[in-house]
Write a protein that holds these residues in place. Structure first.
Motif, mmCIF file in Angstrom:
data_model
loop_
_atom_site.group_PDB
_atom_site.id
_atom_site.type_symbol
_atom_site.label_atom_id
_atom_site.label_comp_id
_atom_site.label_asym_id
_atom_site.label_seq_id
_atom_site.Cartn_x
_atom_site.Cartn_y
_atom_site.Cartn_z
ATOM 1 N N ARG B 177 0.824 -1.205 0.000
ATOM 2 C CA ARG B 177 0.000 0.000 0.000
ATOM 3 C C ARG B 177 0.860 1.256 0.000
ATOM 4 N NH1 ARG B 177 -5.441 0.331 3.048
ATOM 5 N NH2 ARG B 177 -5.163 -1.853 2.551
ATOM 6 N N ARG B 178 1.931 1.218 0.765
ATOM 7 C CA ARG B 178 2.793 2.398 0.808
ATOM 8 C C ARG B 178 3.426 2.674 -0.548
ATOM 9 N NH1 ARG B 178 4.951 2.196 6.131
ATOM 10 N NH2 ARG B 178 6.277 0.490 5.473
ATOM 11 N N ARG B 179 3.828 1.598 -1.232
ATOM 12 C CA ARG B 179 4.420 1.780 -2.568
ATOM 13 C C ARG B 179 3.418 2.418 -3.518
ATOM 14 N NH1 ARG B 179 9.189 -1.292 -3.956
ATOM 15 N NH2 ARG B 179 8.645 -1.676 -6.129
ATOM 16 N N LEU B 180 2.228 1.868 -3.551
ATOM 17 C CA LEU B 180 1.233 2.395 -4.479
ATOM 18 C C LEU B 180 0.865 3.825 -4.127
ATOM 19 C CD1 LEU B 180 -1.108 -0.682 -5.003
ATOM 20 C CD2 LEU B 180 0.859 0.076 -6.345
ATOM 21 N N ALA B 182 2.816 5.973 -2.734
ATOM 22 C CA ALA B 182 3.927 6.824 -3.167
ATOM 23 C C ALA B 182 3.787 7.158 -4.649
ATOM 24 C CB ALA B 182 5.258 6.110 -2.905
ATOM 25 N N ILE B 183 3.388 6.169 -5.415
ATOM 26 C CA ILE B 183 3.197 6.404 -6.853
ATOM 27 C C ILE B 183 2.111 7.443 -7.094
ATOM 28 C CG2 ILE B 183 2.340 5.315 -8.964
ATOM 29 C CD1 ILE B 183 3.771 2.753 -8.065
ATOM 30 N N SER B 184 0.986 7.264 -6.406
ATOM 31 C CA SER B 184 -0.123 8.194 -6.597
ATOM 32 C C SER B 184 0.248 9.604 -6.165
ATOM 33 C CB SER B 184 -1.342 7.723 -5.812
ATOM 34 O OG SER B 184 -1.959 6.656 -6.468
ATOM 35 N N ASP B 186 3.104 10.955 -6.188
ATOM 36 C CA ASP B 186 3.946 11.529 -7.232
ATOM 37 C C ASP B 186 3.113 12.059 -8.385
ATOM 38 O OD1 ASP B 186 6.382 11.342 -6.127
ATOM 39 O OD2 ASP B 186 7.256 10.143 -7.727
ATOM 40 N N GLY B 187 2.076 11.322 -8.699
ATOM 41 C CA GLY B 187 1.208 11.761 -9.793
ATOM 42 C C GLY B 187 0.426 13.009 -9.437
ATOM 43 N N LEU B 188 0.359 13.266 -8.159
ATOM 44 C CA LEU B 188 -0.424 14.404 -7.676
ATOM 45 C C LEU B 188 0.379 15.701 -7.731
ATOM 46 C CD1 LEU B 188 -3.279 14.037 -6.721
ATOM 47 C CD2 LEU B 188 -2.485 13.893 -4.383
#
Lengths: 217, 217
Positions: B177-180, B182-184, B186-188
């Motif tokens: 969950r933390r990885r995903l 982090a990805i989101s 970044d997209g923000l």
DNA sequence: TGCTATCGGAGTGTTTTGCTCCGAATGAAC
DNA sequence: GTTCATTCGGAGCAAAACACTCCGATAGCA
């Protein structure tokens, strides 16, 4: 009900076939919306079909669920093949994710553990994963995917966005999901952001959920 | 059970207080993991407490749920206040999201509609939303947030990641969950990526889910 | 050593739900 | 038009799940 149905070969058998399809579609929608706790009655109602028709074709609720899982996995395999055939890796990968989320492939994941899995299902699942690895590898080789991202990261992403989905097309829920997915996909692109936190997801853990144990209750 | 418990003022009352807290914590974990369908018995077991103790304090399962919702909303308010006090807007916003997800604030959202809501709850909810709007506005004014992102986008993001969460600390689920997330996140960030697809989420739709109707059944 | 307050969990009544069964409806054969 | 075979729909049932109650056991206090 009284409408004519001689469009196909034989009248009554045509209705039967149509019903089978309707049930499968309805089941996907209802399970996606309500989770595995959705009732069989609701599926039948949504399909516009009696319980009798539903149970004649699918022996039990579990059977129906299994069929649905298999279908979802096969769809994701097709999506992966399409991704490999896409003109560029990023288009392929992002279309893959969007397609899987839209079809709700991930919505079936929370069923893990409540379902007896057949060897064929395992094989299908593994095949899908191998293909996804190729899709991801291609994206890395073209330099369009953030470094450190693995196939399982993508698989989990699909699953996350599929949870309690897909929202019915045209609803605001669906629009929201699309926005958030767009954000996540942007975060997935290679922009030399920092490394991802923590270790990459393990295949062991991904598969373990599906190992059938009656229930922890 | 037999361990000494005279650390606090009075022996037996101390145990009572501790039990209350344990029940609340256990309830949050169990509801987060299993959704609103989690059984009261499981909560009691997880809390290491008998059903009697649970029901003496919380009159019903719904009461417990309501208490939990209120607590979650208050925590998100605190997180928002912390975000406004953070040295820079991006740190504030991203910590806000991480905190809410980690506490599983969004896990309670799927309960919408199955719960009688009190006026106080509405007021608390609105207050949280207003604060979040300030957090988002600050981020925009500092130019660190992708343009087009609204407070409700962030709220939905939290809810999405909170679904069926939080995973217990230390588990692989939590790491994923933390990885995903982090990805989101970044997209923000603002990187002048293209505009977000579709219209922004509406407050109407966000609130409508909580309007109590007995059930569509 | 009693007395009171709290605890734990087995038992209960009700609701839910997967599934069966059968009368009705449809279409083909003659 | 009549008969027969096939499929349909949904009322009803038996079993399971679950929220909640009740009471014997237990821990603190005098």
């Amino acid at each position: 009900m009284a409408e004519s149905q001689h469009r196909s070969r034989r009248g009554r058998q045509a209705e039967a076939e149509r019903n089978d399809r309707r049930v499968l579609d309805a089941a996907r929608e209802v399970f996606a919306a309500h989770g595995a706790d959705a009732t069989v009655a609701e599926i039948a109602a949504r399909a516009g079909v009696g319980m009798g028709s539903l149970y004649r074709r699918y022996g039990s609720k579990s059977d129906l669920l299994r069929q649905l899982c298999t279908q979802a996995m096969e769809e994701s395999i097709q999506a992966a093949e399409a991704a490999l055939a896409a003109p560029d890796a990023w288009t392929g990968l992002s279309d893959y994710v969007r397609a899987c989320v839209a079809r709700g492939s991930g919505a079936l994941a929370p069923l893990a553990g409540s379902l007896e899995t057949t060897p064929e299902m395992w094989e299908t699942s593994r095949r899908g994963r191998r293909l996804l690895e190729h899709v991801v590898a291609r994206a890395h080789s073209e330099g369009v995917l953030r470094s450190g991202v693995t196939a399982l990261d993508v698989a989990w992403l699909v699953e996350f966005f599929g949870r309690r989905g897909p929202a019915a097309p045209g609803t605001e829920d669906e629009a929201i999901r699309r926005r958030l997915l767009a954000i996540s996909l942007d975060g997935l692109r290679n922009r030399d952001a920092g490394p991802l936190p923590g270790p990459a997801p393990s295949a062991q853990h991904y598969e373990r959920r599906w190992q059938t144990e009656p229930r922890t209750s």
